[in-house]
Design a protein around this motif. Structure first.
Motif, PDB file in Angstrom:
ATOM      1  N   ASP A 241       7.869  48.086 -50.733  1.00 27.98           N
ATOM      2  CA  ASP A 241       8.471  49.415 -50.902  1.00 27.98           C
ATOM      3  C   ASP A 241       8.309  50.297 -49.676  1.00 27.98           C
ATOM      4  OD1 ASP A 241       5.776  49.666 -51.173  1.00 27.98           O
ATOM      5  OD2 ASP A 241       5.833  50.959 -52.938  1.00 27.98           O
ATOM      6  N   ARG A 242       7.997  49.687 -48.542  1.00 30.62           N
ATOM      7  CA  ARG A 242       7.917  50.438 -47.297  1.00 30.62           C
ATOM      8  C   ARG A 242       9.317  50.678 -46.745  1.00 30.62           C
ATOM      9  NH1 ARG A 242       3.163  47.051 -44.133  1.00 30.62           N
ATOM     10  NH2 ARG A 242       1.425  47.610 -45.519  1.00 30.62           N
ATOM     11  N   TYR A 243       9.503  51.850 -46.195  1.00 36.99           N
ATOM     12  CA  TYR A 243      10.774  52.147 -45.538  1.00 36.99           C
ATOM     13  C   TYR A 243      10.764  51.505 -44.154  1.00 36.99           C
ATOM     14  CZ  TYR A 243      14.560  54.601 -43.244  1.00 36.99           C
ATOM     15  OH  TYR A 243      15.701  54.894 -42.547  1.00 36.99           O
ATOM     16  N   MET A 244      11.804  50.724 -43.829  1.00 37.53           N
ATOM     17  CA  MET A 244      11.894  50.027 -42.546  1.00 37.53           C
ATOM     18  C   MET A 244      12.761  50.848 -41.587  1.00 37.53           C
ATOM     19  SD  MET A 244       9.959  47.488 -43.056  1.00 37.53           S
ATOM     20  CE  MET A 244      10.272  46.378 -41.690  1.00 37.53           C
ATOM     21  N   SER A 245      12.142  51.307 -40.549  1.00 37.21           N
ATOM     22  CA  SER A 245      12.826  52.153 -39.570  1.00 37.21           C
ATOM     23  C   SER A 245      13.377  51.297 -38.428  1.00 37.21           C
ATOM     24  CB  SER A 245      11.845  53.189 -39.005  1.00 37.21           C
ATOM     25  OG  SER A 245      12.432  53.936 -37.975  1.00 37.21           O
ATOM     26  N   LYS A 246      14.634  51.553 -38.055  1.00 41.86           N
ATOM     27  CA  LYS A 246      15.289  50.820 -36.976  1.00 41.86           C
ATOM     28  C   LYS A 246      15.919  51.796 -35.981  1.00 41.86           C
ATOM     29  CE  LYS A 246      16.635  46.969 -40.017  1.00 41.86           C
ATOM     30  NZ  LYS A 246      17.770  46.151 -40.497  1.00 41.86           N
TER      31      LYS A 246
END
Length: 321
Positions: A241-246
């Motif tokens: 449930d971690r937000y993946m930043s790109k």
């Protein structure tokens, strides 16, 4: 014999001419004449995105994984090292909708240590807002530059992540925006993505931002645009449930095009420097180009030519006669 005598007299007169020209050039050098020119003034504001997504560790320096912010600081320091004397630089920070400058542009050679100290102290903990509104910030940035005593070109380091995400209610129309010509957006981050770490005020890791932290609230937008999708304080409990930043390079390219600027991926320092060299000077100022060094050099050449030529030709005439 008569021919050689005439040639010798002619050459001696020519040697005296060299000496006369050398003397005239030296007199002109003392007057130190000049010609009017336009001098290119290179002023920059280097802006670091200090929002929390810039703490994401997906960049590398010498094969070591570092945060986007640390990588930005590394690039900024290299740029300051490469700028020629006379260049002026300001260091700026971005968070929320605002851009803040630490000082007006100052000369790099006289203030090299101070500029690098400023860069080294850039920290996410000085942020004044939890959101990231890059699109909104360009208007405030243009206003900031107009407050400088001298204009400056923009180099904007960011991962391009808008938080909250853009939608129809919170997307600023920039069609009428003026002031972004030749600004450079430098994309910082990877295409693979990584979780955004959450730190406490002592910079200790306490978890990662969750997907829920970036949930949109479009209903609020109809009431107050400043409250759209305010990031909540949830921390992901696990990897799923971690937000993946790109790095959002597509968005940054589009934004740069809208305001008349351009974009470069920050993975390569050489690419960043190359694109910066395409930026025109911040402004041009009238100046004078003084001719004294050139006149002195020419006087020296004529003076040397007079003695070298006389010695060689005289020797040749004696051998022939």
């Amino acid at each position: 014999m008569i021919f050689f005598d005439k040639f010798k007299k002619h050459f001696e007169k020519k040697s005296d001419f060299f000496l006369l020209v050398s003397f005239i050039l030296l007199v002109l050098a003392l007057v130190n004449p000049s010609i009017p020119v336009n001098q290119s003034i290179y002023n920059y504001i280097l802006i670091a995105d200090i929002s929390q997504s810039m703490n994401t560790e997906d960049m590398k320096i010498n094969q070591k994984t570092v945060s986007r912010l640390d990588y930005t600081k590394h690039i900024m320091s290299r740029l300051v090292e490469d700028f020629p004397c006379g260049t002026k630089v300001s260091i700026g920070m971005f968070a929320g909708v605002s851009v803040s400058a630490t000082y007006s542009p100052i000369e790099v050679c006289e203030n090299f240590s101070n500029i690098n100290t400023t860069i080294s102290k850039l920290d996410w903990r000085v942020t004044w807002s939890g959101n990231t509104r890059i699109r909104e910030s360009v208007i405030n940035l243009a206003r900031l530059i107009r407050s400088f005593p001298e204009s400056a070109q923009v180099v904007y380091f960011t991962d391009g992540e808008e938080a909250p995400k853009l939608h129809v209610f919170n997307t600023r129309d920039l069609d009428q925006f003026q002031g972004g010509n030749d600004w450079l957006f430098v994309g910082i981050g990877s295409d693979e993505g990584a979780p955004i770490p959450k730190y406490d005020n002592k910079n200790q890791l306490i978890g990662y931002w969750s997907n829920d932290s970036f949930a949109l609230q479009p209903g609020i937008a109809q009431i107050s645009e400043s409250n759209i999708g305010v990031r909540d304080n949830k921390v992901a409990s696990g990897a799923t449930d971690r937000y993946m930043s790109k790095l959002d390079s597509e968005y940054l390219e589009k934004l740069a095009k809208e305001i008349g600027g351009f974009y470069v991926d920050g993975q390569s320092y050489r690419a960043v420097r190359k694109e910066m060299k395409k930026q025109p000077p911040a402004w041009k100022a009238p100046d004078q180009f003084y001719l004294q060094p050139i006149l002195c050099f020419l006087a020296l050449l004529f003076f040397i030519a007079r003695f070298i030529s006389k010695t060689n030709i005289t020797s040749l005439i004696r051998k022939i006669t």
